[in-house]
Design a protein around this motif. Structure first.
Motif, PDB file in Angstrom:
ATOM      1  N   MET A   1      20.223  -5.703  14.218  1.00  7.30           N
ATOM      2  CA  MET A   1      19.242  -6.628  14.755  1.00  7.30           C
ATOM      3  C   MET A   1      19.180  -7.922  13.951  1.00  7.30           C
ATOM      4  SD  MET A   1      15.954  -4.532  16.192  1.00  7.30           S
ATOM      5  CE  MET A   1      14.992  -6.002  16.281  1.00  7.30           C
ATOM      6  N   GLY A   2      19.935  -8.039  12.898  1.00  8.53           N
ATOM      7  CA  GLY A   2      19.856  -9.217  12.050  1.00  8.53           C
ATOM      8  C   GLY A   2      20.215 -10.500  12.771  1.00  8.53           C
ATOM      9  N   THR A   3      21.000 -10.436  13.823  1.00  9.60           N
ATOM     10  CA  THR A   3      21.424 -11.642  14.533  1.00  9.60           C
ATOM     11  C   THR A   3      20.573 -11.920  15.760  1.00  9.60           C
ATOM     12  OG1 THR A   3      22.988 -10.397  15.892  1.00  9.60           O
ATOM     13  CG2 THR A   3      23.800 -11.268  13.800  1.00  9.60           C
ATOM     14  N   GLY A   4      19.502 -11.167  15.967  1.00  2.61           N
ATOM     15  CA  GLY A   4      18.664 -11.375  17.144  1.00  2.61           C
ATOM     16  C   GLY A   4      19.228 -10.719  18.380  1.00  2.61           C
ATOM     17  N   ARG A   5      20.211  -9.858  18.202  1.00  5.32           N
ATOM     18  CA  ARG A   5      20.816  -9.142  19.333  1.00  5.32           C
ATOM     19  C   ARG A   5      20.735  -7.653  19.055  1.00  5.32           C
ATOM     20  NH1 ARG A   5      22.700 -12.435  22.949  1.00  5.32           N
ATOM     21  NH2 ARG A   5      23.907 -10.887  24.054  1.00  5.32           N
ATOM     22  N   ILE A   6      20.677  -6.878  20.129  1.00  5.21           N
ATOM     23  CA  ILE A   6      20.577  -5.424  20.023  1.00  5.21           C
ATOM     24  C   ILE A   6      21.711  -4.815  20.832  1.00  5.21           C
ATOM     25  CG2 ILE A   6      19.148  -3.416  20.549  1.00  5.21           C
ATOM     26  CD1 ILE A   6      16.719  -5.304  20.291  1.00  5.21           C
ATOM     27  N   LYS A   7      22.368  -3.841  20.259  1.00  2.09           N
ATOM     28  CA  LYS A   7      23.427  -3.125  20.963  1.00  2.09           C
ATOM     29  C   LYS A   7      22.861  -1.766  21.381  1.00  2.09           C
ATOM     30  CE  LYS A   7      27.699  -3.559  19.818  1.00  2.09           C
ATOM     31  NZ  LYS A   7      29.034  -3.532  19.225  1.00  2.09           N
ATOM     32  N   VAL A   8      22.821  -1.517  22.704  1.00  2.00           N
ATOM     33  CA  VAL A   8      22.299  -0.267  23.239  1.00  2.00           C
ATOM     34  C   VAL A   8      23.482   0.566  23.713  1.00  2.00           C
ATOM     35  CG1 VAL A   8      20.827   0.773  25.000  1.00  2.00           C
ATOM     36  CG2 VAL A   8      20.168  -1.385  23.950  1.00  2.00           C
ATOM     37  N   ARG A   9      23.553   1.808  23.230  1.00  2.00           N
ATOM     38  CA  ARG A   9      24.644   2.708  23.605  1.00  2.00           C
ATOM     39  C   ARG A   9      24.100   3.830  24.478  1.00  2.00           C
ATOM     40  NH1 ARG A   9      25.266   1.302  18.271  1.00  2.00           N
ATOM     41  NH2 ARG A   9      27.241   0.319  17.750  1.00  2.00           N
ATOM     42  N   ARG A  10      24.968   4.308  25.407  1.00  7.53           N
ATOM     43  CA  ARG A  10      24.586   5.452  26.246  1.00  7.53           C
ATOM     44  C   ARG A  10      25.845   6.225  26.617  1.00  7.53           C
ATOM     45  NH1 ARG A  10      23.416   3.500  32.420  1.00  7.53           N
ATOM     46  NH2 ARG A  10      25.527   2.806  32.804  1.00  7.53           N
ATOM     47  N   ASN A  11      25.644   7.419  27.174  1.00  4.49           N
ATOM     48  CA  ASN A  11      26.753   8.304  27.551  1.00  4.49           C
ATOM     49  C   ASN A  11      27.702   8.495  26.367  1.00  4.49           C
ATOM     50  OD1 ASN A  11      25.692   8.485  30.127  1.00  4.49           O
ATOM     51  ND2 ASN A  11      26.915   6.788  30.893  1.00  4.49           N
ATOM     52  N   ILE A  12      27.131   8.846  25.234  1.00  2.16           N
ATOM     53  CA  ILE A  12      27.919   9.004  24.016  1.00  2.16           C
ATOM     54  C   ILE A  12      28.557  10.384  24.002  1.00  2.16           C
ATOM     55  CG2 ILE A  12      27.822   9.025  21.497  1.00  2.16           C
ATOM     56  CD1 ILE A  12      25.321   7.189  21.766  1.00  2.16           C
ATOM     57  N   THR A  13      29.884  10.418  23.851  1.00  6.10           N
ATOM     58  CA  THR A  13      30.617  11.681  23.775  1.00  6.10           C
ATOM     59  C   THR A  13      31.646  11.599  22.659  1.00  6.10           C
ATOM     60  OG1 THR A  13      32.237  10.942  25.413  1.00  6.10           O
ATOM     61  CG2 THR A  13      30.356  12.190  26.247  1.00  6.10           C
ATOM     62  N   ARG A  14      32.113  12.756  22.246  1.00  9.10           N
ATOM     63  CA  ARG A  14      33.148  12.826  21.209  1.00  9.10           C
ATOM     64  C   ARG A  14      34.431  13.282  21.887  1.00  9.10           C
ATOM     65  NH1 ARG A  14      33.420  11.369  15.759  1.00  9.10           N
ATOM     66  NH2 ARG A  14      34.449  12.959  14.556  1.00  9.10           N
ATOM     67  N   GLU A  15      35.512  12.542  21.699  1.00 11.59           N
ATOM     68  CA  GLU A  15      36.794  12.867  22.315  1.00 11.59           C
ATOM     69  C   GLU A  15      37.869  12.955  21.245  1.00 11.59           C
ATOM     70  OE1 GLU A  15      37.931  10.065  25.290  1.00 11.59           O
ATOM     71  OE2 GLU A  15      36.266  10.567  26.621  1.00 11.59           O
ATOM     72  N   THR A  16      38.870  13.767  21.563  1.00 15.99           N
ATOM     73  CA  THR A  16      40.045  13.839  20.702  1.00 15.99           C
ATOM     74  C   THR A  16      41.146  13.041  21.373  1.00 15.99           C
ATOM     75  OG1 THR A  16      39.403  16.032  19.925  1.00 15.99           O
ATOM     76  CG2 THR A  16      41.687  15.370  19.581  1.00 15.99           C
ATOM     77  N   ARG A  17      41.679  12.080  20.634  1.00 12.37           N
ATOM     78  CA  ARG A  17      42.746  11.238  21.175  1.00 12.37           C
ATOM     79  C   ARG A  17      43.992  11.388  20.320  1.00 12.37           C
ATOM     80  NH1 ARG A  17      39.760   5.645  22.982  1.00 12.37           N
ATOM     81  NH2 ARG A  17      38.441   6.602  24.565  1.00 12.37           N
ATOM     82  N   THR A  18      45.134  11.287  20.989  1.00 11.75           N
ATOM     83  CA  THR A  18      46.402  11.348  20.276  1.00 11.75           C
ATOM     84  C   THR A  18      46.828   9.927  19.926  1.00 11.75           C
ATOM     85  OG1 THR A  18      46.999  13.329  21.521  1.00 11.75           O
ATOM     86  CG2 THR A  18      48.770  12.176  20.381  1.00 11.75           C
ATOM     87  N   THR A  19      47.065   9.708  18.643  1.00 13.30           N
ATOM     88  CA  THR A  19      47.503   8.399  18.170  1.00 13.30           C
ATOM     89  C   THR A  19      48.864   8.548  17.515  1.00 13.30           C
ATOM     90  OG1 THR A  19      46.466   8.669  16.012  1.00 13.30           O
ATOM     91  CG2 THR A  19      45.102   7.712  17.754  1.00 13.30           C
ATOM     92  N   GLU A  20      49.383   7.468  17.011  1.00  9.34           N
ATOM     93  CA  GLU A  20      50.678   7.499  16.329  1.00  9.34           C
ATOM     94  C   GLU A  20      50.642   8.387  15.087  1.00  9.34           C
ATOM     95  OE1 GLU A  20      51.576   3.438  15.520  1.00  9.34           O
ATOM     96  OE2 GLU A  20      51.888   2.943  17.632  1.00  9.34           O
ATOM     97  N   THR A  21      49.472   8.492  14.474  1.00  7.24           N
ATOM     98  CA  THR A  21      49.340   9.291  13.252  1.00  7.24           C
ATOM     99  C   THR A  21      48.900  10.725  13.533  1.00  7.24           C
ATOM    100  OG1 THR A  21      47.064   8.530  12.957  1.00  7.24           O
ATOM    101  CG2 THR A  21      48.819   7.260  11.878  1.00  7.24           C
ATOM    102  N   GLY A  22      48.722  11.084  14.794  1.00  6.26           N
ATOM    103  CA  GLY A  22      48.295  12.443  15.161  1.00  6.26           C
ATOM    104  C   GLY A  22      47.027  12.418  15.983  1.00  6.26           C
ATOM    105  N   LYS A  23      46.363  13.564  16.043  1.00  4.75           N
ATOM    106  CA  LYS A  23      45.127  13.667  16.816  1.00  4.75           C
ATOM    107  C   LYS A  23      43.954  13.183  15.978  1.00  4.75           C
ATOM    108  CE  LYS A  23      46.645  17.219  19.909  1.00  4.75           C
ATOM    109  NZ  LYS A  23      46.275  18.328  20.720  1.00  4.75           N
TER     110      LYS A  23
END
Length: 100
Positions: A1-23
């Motif tokens: 909130m320091g910049t006068g803006r607020i980031k609101v998050r929703r539908n938060i989930t945890r996913e496993t993704r495959t990257t170049e370095t692994g999962k």
């Protein structure tokens, strides 16, 4: 909130993704970057959704959708029954033609 803006998050989930370095497990979500005035308006609208009247309206809408789905299922069954009857009549007619 320091910049006068607020980031609101929703539908938060945890996913496993495959990257170049692994999962890797990552957080996935939708977000909106709002001004304080926009956030206050958003918070007021969310609060209105949590009223007994709003919940009753949501329940009513769900019940109506369930009733429409049941009606369509009956229409499909009726169409299937009518098709079976027509096929039976056609078969009887064809058997009568074959005897003549």
């Amino acid at each position: 909130m320091g910049t006068g803006r607020i980031k609101v998050r929703r539908n938060i989930t945890r996913e496993t993704r495959t990257t170049e370095t692994g999962k890797q497990k990552v957080w996935v979500y939708e977000y909106a970057d709002m001004t304080l005035a926009q956030y206050e308006e958003y918070a007021a609208e969310v609060a209105q959704l949590d009223t007994p009247l709003a919940r009753q309206m949501q329940d009513n809408a769900t019940a109506q959708l369930e009733a429409v789905a049941a009606l369509y299922e009956e229409v499909i069954k009726t169409a299937d029954n009518q098709r079976a009857i027509m096929e039976g009549i056609a078969e009887i007619y064809e058997q009568g033609e074959n005897k003549v």
